[in-house]
Design an enzyme around this catalytic site. Structure first.
Site, PDB file in Angstrom:
ATOM      1  N   ARG A 168       0.802  -1.222   0.000  1.00 17.58           N
ATOM      2  CA  ARG A 168       0.000   0.000   0.000  1.00 17.58           C
ATOM      3  C   ARG A 168       0.839   1.279   0.000  1.00 17.58           C
ATOM      4  NH1 ARG A 168      -2.851  -4.016   1.638  1.00 17.58           N
ATOM      5  NH2 ARG A 168      -0.849  -4.609   2.484  1.00 17.58           N
ATOM      6  N   THR A 169       1.790   1.377   0.907  1.00 19.02           N
ATOM      7  CA  THR A 169       2.496   2.654   1.054  1.00 19.02           C
ATOM      8  C   THR A 169       3.297   2.963  -0.208  1.00 19.02           C
ATOM      9  OG1 THR A 169       2.627   2.135   3.395  1.00 19.02           O
ATOM     10  CG2 THR A 169       3.927   4.001   2.632  1.00 19.02           C
TER      11      THR A 169
ATOM     12  N   LYS B 144      25.727  -3.649   0.273  1.00 20.58           N
ATOM     13  CA  LYS B 144      27.204  -3.688   0.290  1.00 20.58           C
ATOM     14  C   LYS B 144      27.751  -3.005   1.532  1.00 20.58           C
ATOM     15  CE  LYS B 144      27.060  -2.927  -4.702  1.00 20.58           C
ATOM     16  NZ  LYS B 144      27.278  -1.841  -5.676  1.00 20.58           N
TER      17      LYS B 144
ATOM     18  N   ARG C   4      11.087   4.019   3.504  1.00 19.40           N
ATOM     19  CA  ARG C   4      10.744   3.026   4.536  1.00 19.40           C
ATOM     20  C   ARG C   4      11.984   2.174   4.770  1.00 19.40           C
ATOM     21  NH1 ARG C   4       5.678  -1.095   4.536  1.00 19.40           N
ATOM     22  NH2 ARG C   4       4.673   0.849   5.174  1.00 19.40           N
TER      23      ARG C   4
ATOM     24  N   HIS D 260       4.677   5.750  11.540  1.00 18.39           N
ATOM     25  CA  HIS D 260       4.196   5.633  10.156  1.00 18.39           C
ATOM     26  C   HIS D 260       3.234   6.818   9.938  1.00 18.39           C
ATOM     27  CE1 HIS D 260       3.095   4.063   6.372  1.00 18.39           C
ATOM     28  NE2 HIS D 260       2.761   2.829   6.681  1.00 18.39           N
TER      29      HIS D 260
END
Ligand code: CP
Length: 307
Positions: free
Chosen positions: A57-58, A86, A107, A135
């Site tokens: 969704r986000t 890395k 995120r 959030h």
């Protein structure tokens, strides 16, 4: 009051006026989508959409929002495909990406990681979820949904159910709704209670709240905000197995609850809402997910100085 250049990292520092402005702009964005589908408001802007944790969704609603505003985006949708694998630090990744784009949406799994990104760059940063932290864009779309479903944000009794310890959406929601005189019912297993710091903050803001382990108490609220037990945050898988079915909302339970109770969930759900709830008019969770596009359009336009 201007949002231009501002980071959206948490809901803790958003005022009532800030939130009402975001709601107003989101409503305007919804009208724009209905009228012209794609606008050219951000046609000269580039956005980086960096997701170092899974999302449906986000990420997709941010990417949809970018398209609908006429902007372009670059993305990292799979952490394995980025140089963080890395050993590159979050701050170095951020500094690099900031040379390519006008705004970063990120995120990642570290609580406080979005702030590390924001501190490293001079462009606006939007937190798409920082581990078990916050959030904020989810909470803002939750408020937009509440306003649409209930006609107001003011004076509502809101029950939050499930994993209140690791569930970042309920942390952000607690702060976001706080300026609107809510009453909270926090319903969780003993091990997954709302963090003490957030309870203290709610107390300091004069918010009335109760804690319970009984979902029937939560069903007497105006809004029942269900959440998933966050498997990915448990150190011991056996603890997750023991707690995963703590609360399962069924149609029968909803029908025994407060009349017109609105059922919300940030999604994804696992099995904490039975599918027989989906057909009830009370079930707002897919409408809630759809509202994410308008709120994220609003935030992008605002931090980029176009709304
Ligand atoms: N609500 C939410 O954050 O969903 P995703 O994890 O699918 O983005």
């Amino acid at each position: 009051m201007s949002f231009e250049g501002r980071d959206i990292l948490t809901t803790e520092d958003l005022s009532r006026e800030d939130i009402l402005k975001i709601m107003k702009v989101a409503s305007k964005m919804e009208e724009i989508v209905q009228q012209v589908h794609i606008s050219d408001l951000l046609s000269d802007k580039m956005v980086a959409v960096i997701f170092l944790e899974p999302s449906t969704r986000t990420r997709l609603s941010f990417e949809t929002a970018v398209h609908r505003l006429g902007a372009k985006f670059v993305t990292i949708a799979d952490p394995k495909s980025s140089s963080t694998q890395k050993g590159e630090s979050l701050a170095d990744t951020a500094r690099t990406v900031a040379g390519y784009v006008d705004c970063i949406v990120i995120r990642q799994p570290q609580k406080g990681g979005a702030k590390i990104v924001a501190d490293a760059v001079n462009i606006p940063v939007i937190n798409g979820g920082d581990g078990a932290g916050q959030h904020p864009t989810q909470a803002l779309l939750d408020l937009y949904t509440i306003q649409k479903e209930k006609g107001t944000l003011e004076g509502l009794k809101v029950a939050m159910v499930g994993d209140l310890k690791f569930g970042r959406t309920v942390h952000s929601l607690s702060y976001a709704l706080a300026p609107f005189n809510p009453e909270y019912v926090y319903c969780s297993p003993e091990e997954l209670k709302m963090p003490e710091g957030i309870l203290k903050d709610m107390g300091a803001r004069g918010i009335k709240y109760t804690e319970t382990g009984d979902i029937r108490e939560a069903l007497q609220a105006d809004i029942l905000y269900m959440t998933r037990i966050q498997r990915e945050r448990f150190e011991n898988p056996a603890d997750y197995e023991r707690l995963k079915n703590s609360f399962i909302l069924t149609k029968k339970l909803v029908e025994a609850g407060k009349e017109n109770i609105t059922i919300m969930h940030p999604l994804p759900r696992v099995n904490e809402i039975a599918t027989d709830v989906d057909s009830l008019p009370n079930a707002a969770y897919f409408r809630q997910a759809h509202n994410g596009v308008y709120v994220r359009m609003a935030l992008l336009a605002m931090v980029l100085g176009r709304a």
